[in-house]
Design a protein around this motif. Structure first.
Motif, mmCIF file in Angstrom:
data_model
loop_
_atom_site.group_PDB
_atom_site.id
_atom_site.type_symbol
_atom_site.label_atom_id
_atom_site.label_comp_id
_atom_site.label_asym_id
_atom_site.label_seq_id
_atom_site.Cartn_x
_atom_site.Cartn_y
_atom_site.Cartn_z
ATOM 1 N N ILE A 1 9.040 26.248 6.594
ATOM 2 C CA ILE A 1 8.420 26.810 7.795
ATOM 3 C C ILE A 1 8.067 28.274 7.580
ATOM 4 C CG2 ILE A 1 8.888 27.458 10.195
ATOM 5 C CD1 ILE A 1 10.445 24.840 10.436
ATOM 6 N N SER A 2 8.983 29.044 6.981
ATOM 7 C CA SER A 2 8.704 30.469 6.751
ATOM 8 C C SER A 2 7.573 30.646 5.746
ATOM 9 C CB SER A 2 9.959 31.196 6.291
ATOM 10 O OG SER A 2 10.424 30.655 5.072
ATOM 11 N N PHE A 3 7.519 29.826 4.722
ATOM 12 C CA PHE A 3 6.449 29.928 3.735
ATOM 13 C C PHE A 3 5.092 29.621 4.374
ATOM 14 C CE2 PHE A 3 3.739 28.289 0.331
ATOM 15 C CZ PHE A 3 3.853 29.314 -0.598
ATOM 16 N N ALA A 4 5.052 28.596 5.226
ATOM 17 C CA ALA A 4 3.802 28.244 5.905
ATOM 18 C C ALA A 4 3.378 29.358 6.859
ATOM 19 C CB ALA A 4 3.966 26.929 6.656
ATOM 20 N N ALA A 5 4.331 29.949 7.586
ATOM 21 C CA ALA A 5 4.008 31.033 8.526
ATOM 22 C C ALA A 5 3.491 32.265 7.794
ATOM 23 C CB ALA A 5 5.232 31.376 9.361
ATOM 24 N N VAL A 6 4.141 32.632 6.707
ATOM 25 C CA VAL A 6 3.700 33.798 5.929
ATOM 26 C C VAL A 6 2.330 33.531 5.329
ATOM 27 C CG1 VAL A 6 4.185 35.153 3.849
ATOM 28 C CG2 VAL A 6 6.007 34.669 5.482
ATOM 29 N N THR A 7 2.097 32.345 4.820
ATOM 30 C CA THR A 7 0.797 32.005 4.244
ATOM 31 C C THR A 7 -0.307 32.084 5.292
ATOM 32 O OG1 THR A 7 1.847 30.542 2.649
ATOM 33 C CG2 THR A 7 -0.487 30.227 3.018
#
Length: 88
Positions: free
Chosen positions: A62-68
């Motif tokens: 989830i954090s990787f998708a949000a940062v991306t």
């Protein structure tokens, strides 16, 4: 000469049905529940360890998708189409 070569090449390309060749084995015994591995250790400890790993994996995703998404939006690469900018 060419016809013979073509026939030889064609025989290598044509697929033949596969034969299973399952023979009867005299010493074969059907599997039973006694052949399965016996669980050891506490179920709740193993479950909590697995859930901790799964939750960390979920949070990372989830954090990787949000940062991306944030980086793509701020760089102007992606337009989310949220509507026109309204302001003075």
């Amino acid at each position: 000469m060419f016809a013979r070569a073509a026939l030889t090449a064609r025989s290598g390309v044509i697929s033949r049905p596969l034969a299973r060749r399952m023979a009867y084995a005299a010493d074969h015994t059907p599997p039973t529940m006694a052949d399965l591995p016996v669980p050891s250790g506490s179920w709740s400890e193993a479950h909590s360890k697995k859930q901790t790993k799964n939750n960390l994996h979920l949070l990372f995703g989830i954090s990787f998708a949000a940062v991306t998404l944030a980086v793509a939006k701020n760089s102007g690469l992606v337009e989310l189409g949220l509507g026109p900018k309204i302001g003075k």
